[in-house]
Design a protein around this motif. Sequence first.
Motif, PDB file in Angstrom:
ATOM      1  N   PRO A  39      24.119  78.596  74.499  1.00 33.36           N
ATOM      2  CA  PRO A  39      23.026  78.359  75.448  1.00 33.36           C
ATOM      3  C   PRO A  39      22.748  76.866  75.605  1.00 33.36           C
ATOM      4  O   PRO A  39      23.276  76.054  74.843  1.00 33.36           O
ATOM      5  N   SER A  40      21.914  76.504  76.570  1.00 34.07           N
ATOM      6  CA  SER A  40      21.535  75.105  76.770  1.00 34.07           C
ATOM      7  C   SER A  40      21.013  74.512  75.477  1.00 34.07           C
ATOM      8  O   SER A  40      20.262  75.161  74.766  1.00 34.07           O
ATOM      9  N   GLU A 161      31.355  72.444  81.887  1.00 27.84           N
ATOM     10  CA  GLU A 161      30.751  73.396  82.828  1.00 27.84           C
ATOM     11  C   GLU A 161      31.285  73.174  84.246  1.00 27.84           C
ATOM     12  O   GLU A 161      30.504  72.998  85.178  1.00 27.84           O
ATOM     13  N   HIS A 194      28.200  78.063  79.417  1.00 27.38           N
ATOM     14  CA  HIS A 194      27.190  78.943  78.829  1.00 27.38           C
ATOM     15  C   HIS A 194      27.420  80.371  79.319  1.00 27.38           C
ATOM     16  O   HIS A 194      26.649  81.262  79.013  1.00 27.38           O
ATOM     17  N   GLU A 372      22.624  71.340  81.355  1.00 31.68           N
ATOM     18  CA  GLU A 372      22.577  70.661  80.063  1.00 31.68           C
ATOM     19  C   GLU A 372      23.103  69.264  80.257  1.00 31.68           C
ATOM     20  O   GLU A 372      24.211  69.060  80.732  1.00 31.68           O
TER      21      GLU A 372
END
Lengths: 373, 285
Positions: A39-40, A161, A194, A372
Amino acid sequence: MKKKLIELKNICKAFDGEQVLSNVDLYINDHEFITLLGPSGCGKTTTLRIIGGFETPDEGELLFEGQKINDVPAYRRNVNTVFQRYALFPHLNVYDNIAFGLRVKKVKEQEISERVSEMLSLVNLKGFEKRNVSLLSGGQQQRVAIARALINQPEVLLLDEPLAALDLKLRKDMQVELKNIQTKTGITFIYVTHDQEEALSMSDTVVVMADGKIQQIGTPIDIYNEPINAFVADFIGESNILDGVMLSDYKVRFASHTFECLDKGFAQNEQVDVVVRPEDVDVVPVEKGMLSGIVTSVTFKGVHYEIIVDIGGFKWMIQTTDYVAPDALIGIYIEPDAIHVMKKSEYSNMFGDYSTFSDEIDHLSDVTEDEEE
Amino acid sequence: MTHSSKTRKSNMSLLQRYAAAPHIVWSVLFIIVPLIFVGYYAFTDVSTGEFTFSNISAFFTKEYLLIFGKSVKLALIATAICLVLGYPIAYFMTNCKPKTQRLLMILIMLPIWMNFLIRTYALMTLLQDTGIINTFLSKLGLPTMHILGTETAVVIGMVYDYLPYMILPIYSVMSKMDHRLVEAASDLGCNSFGVIRKVIFPLSLSGVISGITMVFVPSISTFYISQKLGGVDTLLIGDAIEQHYTAANYNMTASLSFVLMLILIVGLAIVNHYTDSDEGGGMLI
């Protein structure tokens, strides 16, 4: 024996007193597609930036083919990065963006031209040479960013990402394309995301991170079937996580019932977390069930129905292809191989049942949206 | 951009439509009308009031061309010095912490807030033959320098007065630059010098152009700096305009201003044409 290309040994990093990475140990094999998933704020991007040379670890060693490279600046590492939101040079056109790295290395223009057109066909952007990069679509910018990195023939490609800004359909297409490019070129990919589905479908190895620590390293199948703790079980896919007691090898008690399972090696009567995936639960008539409960909600999902069943106060999520009516009393049956037993961890009891299911959906979509840094 | 503004025009509210009105009135009264007067005086004879080109052609006589040439030379030198001093400090500032950036910004702005005349007088006392700099030099046993009354003093004055106007637009463009572009360049093999040459400089060009404009234009037309800091031989085009004005020769005043303005507009248009302006940045024209 695979060749270890990059090794992180006991890497720690803090920003303004806040610990972002603690004691990260990881090695990456040559030609591997490895994904850092979490997760972030879990530290995955920081890990990538340390490998790329944009951050220096506070502690620990970063090895590249056995050589310590903690202090080697980014421009002297044989590693290239595809940045989040691409970071294409707005003052250069597609051709000049892709040629950038080779021009820095003073490669002859003749060779640059050949390699750029090779790259453009690899990423399906032939004929886009003279285009202004800021006028390209997200997917096209993405391809330029990949070509700009790959043309340098790095040993490792870092992807931060890369698909987060694309819409769902395009993201799926690009996943396939990226995987093809990786197979074709044989370059080691270190991929940060993520999105658990992305991680499972593309990677050879998945590294699940949370709170600056590596939770689990394994193949996608291992990570899904044998999560090491409640965090991994909850983050990857859907799961019912229950408190249980390991009565003896192959015998676990939870939800007031004793089940047979395939797990062993726990102490007698050890408190454990038990994971049962929603798709592994069979809906049966009450008299044939090991447990029984009331259906509280039914959602049609296309391939299956997703039902929430209240069993002794714990809301289970079950995926079934047969329709069940809301408020019906049903029995459930769980095969021994559908039960996965995990040791208690700091994440135990943090993930409850599905009583607040709709909230959880909101929470998940929030994670998808925020960036992020 | 143009597309959206076109569609928006039709459904503008009354307020939006007339929001520009006060400024339009102001512009007509104090910019357009005076410009028409400048044009009128520039093309009329001082004594008869008849139409003539003689005022304009006077600009192209040796006397004024020499003055104009000197103005261009000094303004160019001052602009170049401002660029050499200003660009690195703007780059340095963008790499500081936000708090330090604000402090440096105030320090750079501080001279602007002080009265222009006071600043120039302060420079006079610094640069005089018996001024602070020379007193200091002779105390150290070094030879003194004759600065006040030379072209050097005028250039120092221009740099001193206009340096902030070089730093501000460059800083504003640089601070908006995406830091990941810098990382991308170093990722692709650029050392820090290469990053500046291949990415930071080309992307800050719009700031550089407006900085150059904001220093060069006031430098070339200044008269006060050259009067106070320069000598008899540092008469600039601004001084010439002022002299004609105080002598009540409005026709020559107007013609010199008019030609100077035309030359500046053409010059800046050429510069802008060769620097792609789609990034926006801090363009002036």
